[in-house]
Design an enzyme around this catalytic site. Structure first.
Site, PDB file in Angstrom:
ATOM      1  N   SER A 180       0.989  -1.104  -0.045  1.00 59.56           N
ATOM      2  CA  SER A 180       0.101  -0.066  -0.045  1.00 59.56           C
ATOM      3  C   SER A 180       0.875   1.344   0.011  1.00 59.56           C
ATOM      4  O   SER A 180       1.971   1.240   0.355  1.00 59.56           O
ATOM      5  CB  SER A 180      -0.800   0.218   1.490  1.00 59.56           C
ATOM      6  OG  SER A 180      -1.488   1.312   1.522  1.00 59.56           O
TER       7      SER A 180
ATOM      8  N   TYR B 173      -2.461  -0.792  10.369  1.00 58.68           N
ATOM      9  CA  TYR B 173      -2.375  -1.178   8.744  1.00 58.68           C
ATOM     10  C   TYR B 173      -1.036  -0.783   8.520  1.00 58.68           C
ATOM     11  O   TYR B 173      -0.417  -1.356   7.746  1.00 58.68           O
ATOM     12  CB  TYR B 173      -3.409  -0.135   8.270  1.00 58.68           C
ATOM     13  CG  TYR B 173      -3.700  -0.630   6.780  1.00 58.68           C
ATOM     14  CD1 TYR B 173      -4.281  -1.962   6.367  1.00 58.68           C
ATOM     15  CD2 TYR B 173      -3.454   0.268   5.937  1.00 58.68           C
ATOM     16  CE1 TYR B 173      -4.108  -2.008   4.996  1.00 58.68           C
ATOM     17  CE2 TYR B 173      -3.283  -0.008   4.386  1.00 58.68           C
ATOM     18  CZ  TYR B 173      -3.961  -1.086   3.997  1.00 58.68           C
ATOM     19  OH  TYR B 173      -4.208  -1.137   2.682  1.00 58.68           O
TER      20      TYR B 173
HETATM   21  N1  LIG Z   1      -8.618  -0.616  -1.219  1.00 57.77           N
HETATM   22  C1  LIG Z   1      -7.812   0.164  -0.901  1.00 57.77           C
HETATM   23  O1  LIG Z   1      -7.670   1.477  -0.893  1.00 57.77           O
HETATM   24  C2  LIG Z   1      -6.189  -0.332  -0.992  1.00 57.77           C
HETATM   25  C3  LIG Z   1      -5.276   0.614  -1.027  1.00 57.77           C
HETATM   26  C4  LIG Z   1      -3.967  -0.110  -1.036  1.00 57.77           C
HETATM   27  C5  LIG Z   1      -3.689  -1.245  -0.745  1.00 57.77           C
HETATM   28  N2  LIG Z   1      -4.963  -2.110  -0.871  1.00 57.77           N
HETATM   29  C6  LIG Z   1      -4.547  -3.701  -0.508  1.00 57.77           C
HETATM   30  O2  LIG Z   1      -5.145  -4.391  -1.475  1.00 57.77           O
HETATM   31  C7  LIG Z   1      -5.292  -5.711  -0.952  1.00 57.77           C
HETATM   32  C8  LIG Z   1      -6.985  -5.925  -1.373  1.00 57.77           C
HETATM   33  O3  LIG Z   1      -7.708  -5.010  -0.824  1.00 57.77           O
HETATM   34  P1  LIG Z   1      -9.052  -4.667  -1.468  1.00 57.77           P
HETATM   35  O4  LIG Z   1      -9.214  -3.350  -1.624  1.00 57.77           O
HETATM   36  O5  LIG Z   1      -9.464  -5.651  -2.723  1.00 57.77           O
HETATM   37  O6  LIG Z   1      -9.936  -5.093  -0.218  1.00 57.77           O
HETATM   38  P2  LIG Z   1     -11.452  -5.939  -0.155  1.00 57.77           P
HETATM   39  O7  LIG Z   1     -12.397  -5.698  -1.456  1.00 57.77           O
HETATM   40  O8  LIG Z   1     -11.987  -5.799   1.246  1.00 57.77           O
HETATM   41  O9  LIG Z   1     -10.850  -7.526  -0.200  1.00 57.77           O
HETATM   42  C9  LIG Z   1     -10.142  -8.087   0.611  1.00 57.77           C
HETATM   43  C10 LIG Z   1      -9.708  -9.437   0.242  1.00 57.77           C
HETATM   44  O10 LIG Z   1      -9.058 -10.133   1.243  1.00 57.77           O
HETATM   45  C11 LIG Z   1      -9.677 -11.382   1.650  1.00 57.77           C
HETATM   46  N3  LIG Z   1      -9.635 -11.460   3.114  1.00 57.77           N
HETATM   47  C12 LIG Z   1      -9.790 -10.834   3.940  1.00 57.77           C
HETATM   48  N4  LIG Z   1      -9.335 -11.661   5.333  1.00 57.77           N
HETATM   49  C13 LIG Z   1      -9.080 -12.676   4.855  1.00 57.77           C
HETATM   50  C14 LIG Z   1      -8.849 -13.695   5.684  1.00 57.77           C
HETATM   51  N5  LIG Z   1      -8.673 -13.756   7.133  1.00 57.77           N
HETATM   52  N6  LIG Z   1      -8.458 -15.034   5.046  1.00 57.77           N
HETATM   53  C15 LIG Z   1      -8.742 -14.939   3.673  1.00 57.77           C
HETATM   54  N7  LIG Z   1      -9.045 -13.874   2.946  1.00 57.77           N
HETATM   55  C16 LIG Z   1      -9.316 -13.024   3.631  1.00 57.77           C
HETATM   56  C17 LIG Z   1     -11.123 -11.214   1.406  1.00 57.77           C
HETATM   57  O11 LIG Z   1     -11.696 -12.383   1.123  1.00 57.77           O
HETATM   58  P3  LIG Z   1     -13.208 -12.658   1.881  1.00 57.77           P
HETATM   59  O12 LIG Z   1     -13.869 -11.508   1.096  1.00 57.77           O
HETATM   60  O13 LIG Z   1     -13.721 -14.107   1.020  1.00 57.77           O
HETATM   61  O14 LIG Z   1     -13.228 -12.777   3.230  1.00 57.77           O
HETATM   62  C18 LIG Z   1     -11.226 -10.275   0.012  1.00 57.77           C
HETATM   63  O15 LIG Z   1     -10.911 -11.172  -0.859  1.00 57.77           O
HETATM   64  C19 LIG Z   1      -5.040  -5.454   0.461  1.00 57.77           C
HETATM   65  O16 LIG Z   1      -4.032  -6.272   0.559  1.00 57.77           O
HETATM   66  C20 LIG Z   1      -5.275  -4.218   0.596  1.00 57.77           C
HETATM   67  O17 LIG Z   1      -4.450  -3.875   1.876  1.00 57.77           O
HETATM   68  C21 LIG Z   1      -6.103  -1.809  -0.816  1.00 57.77           C
END
Ligand SMILES: NC(=O)c1ccc[n+]([C@@H]2O[C@H](COP(=O)([O-])OP(=O)(O)OC[C@H]3O[C@@H](n4cnc5c(N)ncnc54)[C@H](OP(=O)(O)O)[C@@H]3O)[C@@H](O)[C@H]2O)c1
Length: 262
Positions: A138, A151
């Site tokens: 991130s 985080y």
């Molecule tokens: N969105 C942002 O602003 C942003 C910015 C920078 C970096 N990121 C990074 O991008 C990545 C993806 O995030 P996103 O934005 O796509 O978030 P998201 O839509 O909330 O998706 C999160 C994913 O992680 C999985 N996950 C969460 N807890 C879990 C667990 N205990 N075991 C297995 N899987 C788990 C969820 O699976 P289930 O739904 O099936 O539980 C889901 O597939 C993360 O590493 C996040 O830190 C996001």
């Protein structure tokens, strides 16, 4: 790296960014293990992308969940070429307001799980002619931001892990890569975070922009990619002169506190 014909395990495939990554990788000819907890979403994604892909339903915060993903990778008939550690959870709020159990869980999912999955799957990746581990970090993995303290700790840790392992494996065939999205429109960001981003003027990318970044990183030669120019600039400034951002962030504290407790 030529992606067509490669096999990948993608954690967090059921999420906003993960689904976009899955579509981009499948479109590039990669065969996927789609890992996550939400079996319904994963099954729907598999139906969309094609039956040659597999699903692994697992909670990565647990040893049993991680073992299930490792077992699915070990059972692949043609071996594993790519590990994409994308699963993650966010946590907006004041550090002192957080529950200890939630802090532990966040660190388990965002940091411990990628470290342990990488450790367990390296022997499998070593057998591939060329392989890669991609850790999705991130912008907050290079810039400590109030309201996102735990985080930030997890993503700083993930960045350090990626950098050290990449250097440890630099003379081999496994590339260890770091992709740092900035704010992205997914369910991770609740309405308070959306409101904060608007108030602070932070740009928000669509998940497809992160997927483009992943393909660029895998196909190119660089080891790390941060998305967003201002974010990359702030990360560099913060690394060179950490004090330079302190005063500006301190001025934003009242706003951040208000949204965090709203
Ligand atoms: N969105 C942002 O602003 C942003 C910015 C920078 C970096 N990121 C990074 O991008 C990545 C993806 O995030 P996103 O934005 O796509 O978030 P998201 O839509 O909330 O998706 C999160 C994913 O992680 C999985 N996950 C969460 N807890 C879990 C667990 N205990 N075991 C297995 N899987 C788990 C969820 O699976 P289930 O739904 O099936 O539980 C889901 O597939 C993360 O590493 C996040 O830190 C996001």
């Amino acid at each position: 790296m030529e992606l067509s014909g490669k096999t990948a395990v993608l954690t967090g495939a059921s999420g906003g960014i993960g689904t976009a990554l899955a579509r981009a990788l499948a479109g590039a000819g990669v065969e996927l293990i789609l890992a996550g907890r939400d079996a319904t979403r994963l099954a729907a994604l598999r139906r969309e992308l094609g039956e040659r892909h597999r699903v692994a339903v697992a909670d990565l915060a647990t040893g049993a969940g991680r073992a299930a993903v490792i077992k699915a990778c070990t059972a692949l008939p043609h071996g594993l070429d790519l590990l994409i550690n994308n699963a993650g959870v966010g946590a907006f709020g004041l550090f002192e307001d957080a529950e200890a159990a939630d802090l532990e869980r966040l660190l388990a999912i965002n940091l411990t799980a990628p470290v342990l999955l990488t450790h367990a799957l390296l022997p499998l990746l070593r057998r591939a002619p060329e392989a890669a581990v991609v850790n999705v970090g991130s912008a907050f993995g290079a810039l400590g931001h109030p309201g996102f303290t735990a985080y930030c700790a997890s993503k700083f840790g993930l960045r350090g892990f990626t950098e050290a392992l990449a250097r440890e494996l630099a003379d081999g065939k496994i590339r260890v890569l770091y992709l740092a999205p900035r704010a992205t429109a997914t369910a991770m960001n609740d309405s308070r975070v959306e409101a904060l981003n608007t108030a602070l003027g932070h740009a928000v990318d669509p998940p497809e922009a992160v997927a483009d970044g992943l393909l660029r990183l895998l196909r190119g030669r660089r080891r790390r990619l941060g998305l967003g120019r201002p974010e990359a600039l702030f990360a560099r400034l913060n690394a060179l002169v950490p004090g330079a951002l302190d005063a500006g962030l301190a001025r934003q504290l009242p706003l951040i506190r208000r949204f965090a407790r709203s």
